[in-house]
Design a protein around this motif. Structure first.
Motif, PDB file in Angstrom:
ATOM      1  N   TYR A 272       5.050  27.714 -11.553  1.00 12.35           N
ATOM      2  CA  TYR A 272       3.613  27.551 -11.713  1.00 12.35           C
ATOM      3  C   TYR A 272       3.275  27.407 -13.199  1.00 12.35           C
ATOM      4  N   LYS A 273       2.180  26.702 -13.462  1.00 13.38           N
ATOM      5  CA  LYS A 273       1.688  26.636 -14.831  1.00 13.38           C
ATOM      6  C   LYS A 273       1.267  28.025 -15.282  1.00 13.38           C
ATOM      7  N   SER A 276      -3.736  27.846 -16.004  1.00  8.27           N
ATOM      8  CA  SER A 276      -4.222  26.878 -15.034  1.00  8.27           C
ATOM      9  C   SER A 276      -5.700  26.578 -15.280  1.00  8.27           C
ATOM     10  N   LEU A 277      -6.031  25.289 -15.352  1.00  8.97           N
ATOM     11  CA  LEU A 277      -7.394  24.861 -15.682  1.00  8.97           C
ATOM     12  C   LEU A 277      -8.333  24.948 -14.483  1.00  8.97           C
ATOM     13  N   PHE A 278      -7.871  24.531 -13.303  1.00  4.53           N
ATOM     14  CA  PHE A 278      -8.748  24.458 -12.133  1.00  4.53           C
ATOM     15  C   PHE A 278      -9.405  25.802 -11.786  1.00  4.53           C
ATOM     16  N   THR A 281     -12.158  26.639 -14.220  1.00  7.56           N
ATOM     17  CA  THR A 281     -13.329  25.785 -14.015  1.00  7.56           C
ATOM     18  C   THR A 281     -14.180  26.304 -12.861  1.00  7.56           C
ATOM     19  N   LEU A 332      -5.923  26.865  -6.070  1.00  5.53           N
ATOM     20  CA  LEU A 332      -6.109  26.001  -7.239  1.00  5.53           C
ATOM     21  C   LEU A 332      -4.976  26.165  -8.252  1.00  5.53           C
ATOM     22  N   ASP A 336      -2.959  22.891  -9.279  1.00  6.06           N
ATOM     23  CA  ASP A 336      -2.876  22.531 -10.694  1.00  6.06           C
ATOM     24  C   ASP A 336      -1.426  22.463 -11.171  1.00  6.06           C
ATOM     25  N   SER A 337      -0.518  23.074 -10.383  1.00  4.23           N
ATOM     26  CA  SER A 337       0.906  23.038 -10.725  1.00  4.23           C
ATOM     27  C   SER A 337       1.640  21.937  -9.967  1.00  4.23           C
ATOM     28  N   ILE A 365     -14.481  19.505  -8.930  1.00  7.07           N
ATOM     29  CA  ILE A 365     -13.081  19.639  -9.350  1.00  7.07           C
ATOM     30  C   ILE A 365     -12.283  18.558  -8.628  1.00  7.07           C
ATOM     31  N   VAL A 367     -10.011  17.612  -6.621  1.00  9.11           N
ATOM     32  CA  VAL A 367      -9.051  18.062  -5.605  1.00  9.11           C
ATOM     33  C   VAL A 367      -9.428  17.411  -4.276  1.00  9.11           C
ATOM     34  N   ASN A 394      -4.383  17.293  -1.438  1.00 13.84           N
ATOM     35  CA  ASN A 394      -3.912  18.491  -2.145  1.00 13.84           C
ATOM     36  C   ASN A 394      -3.980  19.750  -1.289  1.00 13.84           C
TER      37      ASN A 394
END
Length: 734
Positions: A272-273, A276-278, A281, A332, A336-337, A365, A367, A394
């Motif tokens: 995973y990142k 995470s931006l999502f 947000t 999310l 995002d990953s 967003i 998605v 997604n």
């Protein structure tokens, strides 16, 4: 004790019951209907209670116990049976007069006359248990006592002599009308179990290691089984209980330890990142702040996602505590990953609501959200499936349609399952198998104490949202009857005049869905034409098409309806902050968890909200469906307890505990569904300390000897493989 010389070499799990003295083909057929097929099954048919000589009193001494409101047992002979008609209700009341050498006692049953009028013979001996009271003339009486037959007329019953000559403890066994018809009431069970214990108990194998038995000071298993049926004293009975309860809980926890070890050996094949931006947000766009409990749970989930092993976490929280937003933020992080997310709900109505809610939250967003349920047209379904295959979708929200063949993902990384207890381990495993080591987050709005959660979901880590949003006021709950309806209607009208809205919910049960749906429609027409002709009413039920449901829901949310008449499709899904009254018709027919879910549909805004339960206990008498009076009485008492609980608390954890006591974990969570073996003697509500010991020992054993290969653990391995094979397989795939 007599012993069958061949019994030590027998496999009691395969020895048919019909060959035991006193049973035969006819009785064995009835016993098989309740799951008793072998001698081993019979030995594990545990007593429902015991008649202890120390609790037996003479009729002349009842006044002492009546003052202290203490339950006692009287052993007496049937003297007279009679029935009288109540003046006010015109119902038949049954009276049973019994006598001992010190006086007479009257037992009164206000329910069940049809069953009791032929149930007793003059001269038979009964053990009757209740809290003693006195009638208006000062004579002792028992109201609805429990009873056990000790001696039929002109019958030489050993129980009678044993009780008074040795002061022994007599077991009482569960029976039924079908069992009683073949002579297997409690006394009949005592006879056949004496034979089974006498001849075969020494052939019972040991299931635990000598080390466990020694360290925990447990009785040998054969001795525990003898003592659970025919104990010599209270201490021996308690030792037997501890031994047999521990064994059940130990093997249950060993099953969970195996499942946990299996999942912990897996390694996640993606990362995973770290930032995470999502999710950030979404949080910034919310019109409310996350609670501290939601933030804590999210930290626990992030820790899981950063570990090298797949997440297996249970998220529990009360109705309205905000589980969905936590699940969406987790989704999310996965999206995002570069991963796909499957969100499975138990019903189409709930899947549709999740789809709408998620789509609204994510409108700003980038998605792509799709919904997959059974009602899609072929072309539409094929388009959705292709989007899942090529990765352009997604997040997909759906029902069990998600686990069907043909549903494949490009890169499924996270599985979210709502209302986990409505699915089985197989569902979870099948959906999980559509990805490569995906993370799993399961949710439930049936909150239970952490210790019990570790029993029901022992292979999962547990997170709890134990905090409600700050602006919520506790919902006031009232219990009313049919005669109170005019006042309730007036109250609903007052709330509407104040600018609020209300629900009126009718039960809808599968077995009579058409009849109930017709009744709901008819009642809607009556309410619109006769009661609330000046107000705007809407009707919502499960047979409406998806688009029609959406239109009704949207109109109610937009205040185009003042009152929404509905079946239980609104148990989950609708969130209308302006709705302040939930009126539930025939509330006695609903389960406790379902009532709590329905109540959670109001109280979503800042205004005071109300839940009004309309009870009609006579419904059980009108819909007996072959049940005898005792079964009907028991159902009515449980219904009363459910409704009293709803009035007394809004705490989901307390409600769940009462539900567990009334129904048992097997009924609530479905032992077959959840992959959990049935508990025959242990009680996860009452045996928490023993459960904790069993869990520690089981997980320690799995650490020390993960494959149970040592000679010391051979009995454990043998029993585990023989009796838990199907659950072990579930563990492997789950």
């Amino acid at each position: 004790m007599k012993t069958n010389p061949q019994s030590k070499h027998m496999d009691l799990s395969t020895y048919p019951l019909q060959y035991l003295k006193g049973i035969g083909p006819k009785r064995s057929a009835v016993l098989e209907e309740i799951g008793l097929k072998s001698i081993e099954d019979l030995l594990h048919y545990y007593p429902r209670g015991y008649l202890d000589r120390s609790q037996v009193v003479r009729i002349v001494d009842l006044a002492f116990y009546a003052q202290r409101r203490t339950p006692v047992t009287v052993i007496a002979e049937v003297f007279r049976v009679e029935a009288r008609r109540a003046r006010k209700t015109n119902k038949m009341i049954f009276f049973l007069t019994v006598k001992d050498d010190s006086g007479y006692l009257t037992c009164v049953w206000f329910e069940g006359y049809q069953w009791y009028k032929d149930a007793f013979d003059i001269g038979e001996v009964l053990a009757l248990s209740a809290v003693p009271t006195f009638d208006v003339q000062g004579r002792p009486q028992f109201i609805h006592p429990q009873f056990d037959r000790l001696k039929r007329v002109d019958e030489d019953e050993p129980d009678w002599g044993k009780l008074f000559n040795t002061g022994g403890i007599i077991p009482k066994y569960r029976s039924s009308a079908a069992l009683e018809r073949v002579g297997l009431d409690s006394r009949g069970f005592r006879r056949i179990l004496r034979t089974a214990v006498s001849l075969y108990v020494n052939a019972v194998p040991e299931n635990l290691s000598n080390t466990l038995i020694s360290n925990l000071s447990l009785l040998p298993r054969s001795e525990a089984l003898r003592a659970i049926h025919f104990p010599n004293n209270k201490d021996e009975l308690e030792q037997a209980r501890v031994c047999l309860k521990f064994e059940e809980l130990f093997f249950l926890q060993l099953l969970f330890a195996l499942r946990r070890a299996t999942t912990q050996r897996e390694v996640r094949l993606f990362q995973y990142k770290t930032e995470s931006l999502f999710p950030r947000t979404l949080v910034n766009s919310l019109p409310f702040s996350l609670t501290n409990a939601q933030k804590r749970v999210l930290r626990e989930i992030v820790t899981d996602l950063r570990s090298p092993h797949p997440m297996n976490r249970l998220l529990q929280g009360d109705v309205g505590s905000g589980k969905t937003i936590v699940a969406l933020l987790t989704a999310l992080m996965a999206i995002d990953s570069g991963l796909q997310v499957a969100f499975m709900a138990p019903t189409e109505i709930l899947a549709e609501q999740h789809y709408r809610t998620i789509s609204t939250y994510l409108q700003n967003i980038p998605v792509t959200v799709r919904m997959l349920i059974g009602g899609h047209k072929k072309n539409e379904r094929e388009t959705f499936l292709e989007e899942l295959r090529n990765g352009s979708a997604n997040l997909v929200v759906g029902t069990h349609a998600l686990v069907e063949e043909g549903v494949t993902f490009q890169k499924l990384g996270l599985v979210i399952i709502d209302e986990q207890h409505r699915f089985g381990v197989i569902h979870r495993a099948t959906l999980r198998a559509k990805g490569t080591t995906p993370d799993v987050l399961v949710m439930t709005a049936t909150p239970i104490p952490r210790t019990l959660a570790m029993t029901l979901y022992g292979d999962l880590d547990v997170s709890v949202i134990d905090e409600m949003p700050a602006n919520r006021k506790p919902i006031r709950t009232a219990l009313r009857t049919e005669r109170d309806k005019p006042k309730v209607y007036a109250f609903l009208r007052d709330e509407v005049r104040r600018g609020r809205q209300a629900y009126i919910v009718f039960p809808l049960i599968e077995e009579s869905e058409k009849v109930d749906l017709k009744a709901a429609k008819k009642e809607y027409e009556r309410l619109q034409n006769e009661v609330f002709s000046d107000l705007r009413l809407g009707l919502l039920h499960g047979k409406l098409k998806t688009q029609e449901k959406d239109e009704v829901m949207q109109k109610f949310k937009n205040r185009e309806y003042d009152i929404l008449v509905a079946t239980t499709v609104i148990e989950v899904g609708i969130d209308v902050p302006n709705a302040t009254v939930m009126m539930i018709e025939n509330a006695e027919r609903f389960g406790l968890a379902q009532l709590h879910q329905l109540r959670g549909r109001v109280g979503r805004g800042a205004d005071q909200s109300y839940c009004i339960l309309i009870a009609d206990y006579e419904w059980y008498d009108k819909h007996r469906k072959g049940k005898d009076a005792l079964e009907v009485w028991d159902e009515k008492e449980k219904a009363r307890k459910r409704l009293e609980t709803m009035v007394s608390t809004t705490d989901g954890f307390k409600i769940a505990e009462v539900d567990l006591k009334l129904r048992g974990p097997g009924d609530i969570f479905g032992t077959r569904q959840s992959g959990m073996p049935e508990l025959k003697i242990a009680n996860i509500v009452e045996d928490v300390q023993l459960l904790d010991i069993a869990r520690k020992e089981a997980f320690k054993l799995m650490d020390d000897d993960p494959h149970l290969r040592s000679d010391e653990n051979a009995p454990i391995r043998t029993h585990f493989e023989k009796n838990y094979k199907e659950y072990i397989e579930l563990g492997k795939i789950g």
